[in-house]
Design a protein around this motif. Structure first.
Motif, short mmCIF file in Angstrom:
data_model
loop_
_atom_site.label_atom_id
_atom_site.label_comp_id
_atom_site.label_asym_id
_atom_site.label_seq_id
_atom_site.Cartn_x
_atom_site.Cartn_y
_atom_site.Cartn_z
N ASP A 99 12.86 -3.37 -5.07
CA ASP A 99 13.23 -3.35 -3.62
C ASP A 99 12.73 -2.39 -2.84
O ASP A 99 12.40 -2.42 -1.58
N ALA A 100 12.90 -1.10 -3.50
CA ALA A 100 12.49 -0.11 -2.82
C ALA A 100 10.85 0.08 -2.53
O ALA A 100 10.30 0.32 -1.50
N ALA A 101 10.35 -0.66 -3.67
CA ALA A 101 8.77 -0.81 -3.59
C ALA A 101 8.34 -1.67 -2.41
O ALA A 101 7.55 -1.40 -1.55
N SER A 102 9.25 -2.74 -2.20
CA SER A 102 8.97 -3.68 -1.21
C SER A 102 8.99 -3.15 0.23
O SER A 102 8.36 -3.13 1.10
N GLU A 103 10.10 -2.23 0.26
CA GLU A 103 10.42 -1.53 1.56
C GLU A 103 9.46 -0.58 1.84
O GLU A 103 9.15 -0.45 3.11
N LEU A 104 8.70 0.11 1.15
CA LEU A 104 7.81 1.10 1.12
C LEU A 104 6.44 0.49 1.74
O LEU A 104 6.07 0.86 2.67
N LYS A 105 6.08 -0.79 0.94
CA LYS A 105 5.02 -1.46 1.34
C LYS A 105 5.11 -2.10 2.99
O LYS A 105 4.43 -2.26 3.47
N LEU A 156 7.13 -0.65 5.45
CA LEU A 156 6.90 0.42 6.14
C LEU A 156 5.73 0.93 6.21
O LEU A 156 5.29 1.52 7.50
N ARG A 157 5.16 1.10 5.10
CA ARG A 157 3.84 1.77 5.02
C ARG A 157 2.81 0.89 4.16
O ARG A 157 2.72 1.10 3.02
N PRO A 158 2.17 -0.05 4.75
CA PRO A 158 1.26 -1.16 3.91
C PRO A 158 0.24 -0.30 3.43
O PRO A 158 -0.43 -0.69 2.07
N ASP A 159 -0.43 1.02 3.92
CA ASP A 159 -1.41 1.73 3.30
C ASP A 159 -0.69 2.63 2.09
O ASP A 159 -1.86 3.29 1.46
N MET A 160 0.31 2.64 1.95
CA MET A 160 0.91 3.59 0.85
C MET A 160 0.51 2.89 -0.56
O MET A 160 0.89 1.67 -0.79
N THR A 161 0.08 3.86 -1.49
CA THR A 161 -0.02 3.33 -3.10
C THR A 161 1.34 3.59 -3.59
O THR A 161 1.76 4.61 -3.76
N VAL A 162 2.03 2.36 -4.18
CA VAL A 162 3.35 2.60 -4.76
C VAL A 162 3.16 2.01 -6.08
O VAL A 162 2.93 0.95 -6.51
N LEU A 163 3.39 2.74 -7.10
CA LEU A 163 3.12 2.75 -8.46
C LEU A 163 4.47 2.88 -9.39
O LEU A 163 5.46 3.36 -8.76
#
Length: 360
Positions: free
Chosen positions: A37-43, A45-52
């Motif tokens: 859920d946190a990963a989805s929210e970061l993406k 808010l910031r589609p350009d962020m790399t979330v691993l």
């Protein structure tokens, strides 16, 4: 893109305020694999962020309830398969990591273990909001007192061989489903080509950039052996050690080196040991110094580089008597908006960053 920060965040539960802050200030994030859920929210808010998401290559943990695990093979799964994937001492006993209770060393040389790790993680990530995996414990030395030889390995070279096969298999498989692999590549400076080889599937994570601890920094030759890591391939995430205080001088020391030798590509973090529950930050982390205007300029292990919107300098020397004056370009300011000096002499193992004008 806002800033160059990396959010290494696999400690306590994440708060909504932290997610909002991360979206405003970080370029990359590493979360626990169940924090979808946190990963989805970061993406969002910031589609350009790399979330691993975090996954361990070398161990399984007996305390995790599941159904999602921080290892590629769960403890129960390894038990159910007959227990043959656990590494064992010469007397046949399993090996729990020193200092990390509940972490059990796995036999990374076993083809069945490697195949299951790759299959599990690829299936988990295929339809996930995560962009890929930060694969931890791509080890080089015996950090957890395995005290080799053990039954499955006569030396660390044997374990490194197994990890090499696992990294390449996992990287190919994850890339095949549109995801990246970013291993925590330990001490790659000690073996030419190790960083480039293991970072070939999306990038690499250097957990000890410029030193092992806040007061245990590398000598200039060791520090300079790490510098090619800032250039990639892929996403280079570089973490410098601090004592947990964001005002610690290592924060700007590591960030200055990140800019000088990486040119602003990749992502940077500064944390204390296992300090992965906060949002570390200084104003300079948000700065974009722009494009390089020259190659890194160095003399006697003191380096600087000018950018279209700023300038950075770093002194890798351990001895404060090794003094070298550096000329500072005109029109720059520090984080408080004060004009930069026309020249400076950096103390040993310190760095500085200035921005053009006062738009900080």
């Amino acid at each position: 893109m806002s800033g160059v920060g990396a959010w290494i965040r696999y400690g306590d539960p994440i708060t909504p305020d932290q997610l909002a802050f991360a979206a405003d200030h970080y370029r990359a994030a590493i979360l626990q694999p169940w924090e979808t859920d946190a990963a989805s929210e970061l993406k969002r808010l910031r589609p350009d962020m790399t979330v691993l998401c975090y996954k361990c290559l070398s161990s399984t943990r007996d305390y995790e309830p599941g159904p999602v695990y921080s290892s590629g093979v769960s403890h129960r799964e390894a038990e159910d398969d007959g227990g043959t994937w656990f590494a064992t001492r010469l007397d046949g006993s399993r090996i729990q990591w020193n200092g990390y209770g509940g972490h059990w060393q796995m036999n990374v040389r076993d083809p069945g273990y490697r195949e299951r790790w790759v299959r599990n993680v690829t299936a988990e990530l295929a339809d996930s909001p995560f962009d890929g995996v930060m694969a931890d414990n791509d080890v080089f030395d015996d950090y957890y007192q395995l005290n080799l030889p053990i039954r499955e390995a006569a030396s660390m070279e044997d374990l490194r061989e197994g990890l090499d096969l696992l990294v390449h298999a996992a990287g190919r498989s994850l890339n095949g489903v549109g995801k990246i692999l970013v291993p925590n590549i330990a001490e790659s400076r000690r073996r030419p080509g190790r960083w480039a080889s293991h970072a070939a599937y999306g990038g690499g994570f250097e957990e000890v950039w410029l030193g092992f601890g806040p007061t245990d920094l590398f000598d200039p030759h060791t520090a300079e052996a790490q510098l090619p890591q800032a250039e990639g391939p892929g996403l280079s995430i570089l973490r410098v050690p601090t004592d947990g205080d964001d005002s610690h001088p290592n924060f700007t020391y590591g960030l200055a080196a990140f800019w000088i030798f990486g040119g602003g590509r990749g992502s940077f973090s500064a944390t204390a040991h296992d300090d992965y529950s906060r949002t570390q930050h200084i104003p300079q982390l948000d700065w974009s110094l722009g494009s390089p205007q020259e190659d890194p300029q160095g003399r006697n292990h003191v380096w600087s580089r000018e950018f279209s919107n700023g300038w950075a300098a770093v002194n890798f020397n351990q001895d404060g008597r090794r003094r070298h004056k550096v000329k500072v370009p005109a029109g720059l300011a520090d984080a408080a908006g004060n004009p930069a000096p026309r020249s400076l002499v950096l103390p040993a193992q310190r760095g500085v960053i200035y921005q053009r004008g006062q738009n900080n």
